[in-house]
Design an enzyme around this catalytic site. Structure first.
Site, PDB file in Angstrom:
ATOM      1  N   CYS A  51       0.855  -1.188   0.000  1.00  9.30           N
ATOM      2  CA  CYS A  51       0.000   0.000   0.000  1.00  9.30           C
ATOM      3  C   CYS A  51       0.890   1.236   0.000  1.00  9.30           C
ATOM      4  O   CYS A  51       1.868   1.290   0.753  1.00  9.30           O
ATOM      5  CB  CYS A  51      -0.877  -0.022   1.253  1.00  9.30           C
ATOM      6  N   LEU A  52       0.555   2.209  -0.843  1.00  5.14           N
ATOM      7  CA  LEU A  52       1.363   3.435  -0.894  1.00  5.14           C
ATOM      8  C   LEU A  52       1.374   4.156   0.459  1.00  5.14           C
ATOM      9  O   LEU A  52       2.289   4.905   0.752  1.00  5.14           O
ATOM     10  CB  LEU A  52       0.839   4.383  -1.981  1.00  5.14           C
TER      11      LEU A  52
HETATM   12 ZN   LIG Z   1      -3.735   0.947   0.036  1.00  8.26          ZN
END
Ligand SMILES: [Zn+2]
Length: 176
Positions: A88-89
């Site tokens: 996830c970023l």
């Molecule tokens: Zn994410």
């Protein structure tokens, strides 16, 4: 509008997002900016809370199609649960196996205000579910076992410190 990717620890990532009411040119412009941010960061999905906006929309690119997904609903889960590694970023550097249903039937509005209903499978369904979770304040690390989470506890603690600091500088963004 300058959009920055929010890091875990930012309270906006834990809020329940609210419905998008207006899909106009200004909103489409915002979607375009988010798309640029997603590609720049090498992401395959980016949800509004991840850029500080607590509204129900996200963008995703499964390598075949770029989807702009507004006010989504998951109507049905399909097939068996499968394990797949997610990142996830907003939780940079952490990749964990997450179990989710293989397929889903979904409904959403696209950037042109059209109602879309479709069945998604495999990688596409995976990204959709991950991004959809963001709109309810859920992160993928919430879906792994306590034992798995324990292994990345220290790293997450450090990220949260950074995320909280960044949140104080940036605040939450409001859109109409
Ligand atoms: Zn994410």
């Amino acid at each position: 509008m300058d959009l920055k990717v929010r890091i875990i620890g930012d309270p906006v990532l834990r809020k329940k997002a609210t419905k998008v009411e207006n899909i106009d040119d200004k909103f489409r412009e915002l979607l375009d900016i988010m798309t640029e941010v997603m590609y720049k960061e090498d992401g395959v999905g980016l949800a509004a809370p991840q850029v500080g906006i607590s509204k129900k929309f996200f963008i995703m690119d499964d390598g075949k199609n770029l989807r702009k997904v507004i006010n989504p609903e998951i109507l049905e889960f399909l097939g068996d649960e499968v394990i797949f590694e997610e990142g996830c970023l907003s939780i940079p550097g952490i990749f964990l196996n997450v179990k989710r249903p293989e397929g889903i039937r979904v409904k959403y509005t696209n950037e042109n205000g059209e109602e879309i209903e479709e069945e998604l499978h495999e990688y596409t369904a995976r990204i959709f579910q991950h991004e959809y979770d963001h709109l309810g304040g859920t992160l993928f690390i919430d879906k792994v076992s306590t034992a798995t989470k324990a292994k990345v506890k220290g790293k997450i603690k450090d990220l949260m410190k950074e995320g909280r600091k960044l949140a104080k500088e940036l605040g939450e963004l409001e859109i109409k």
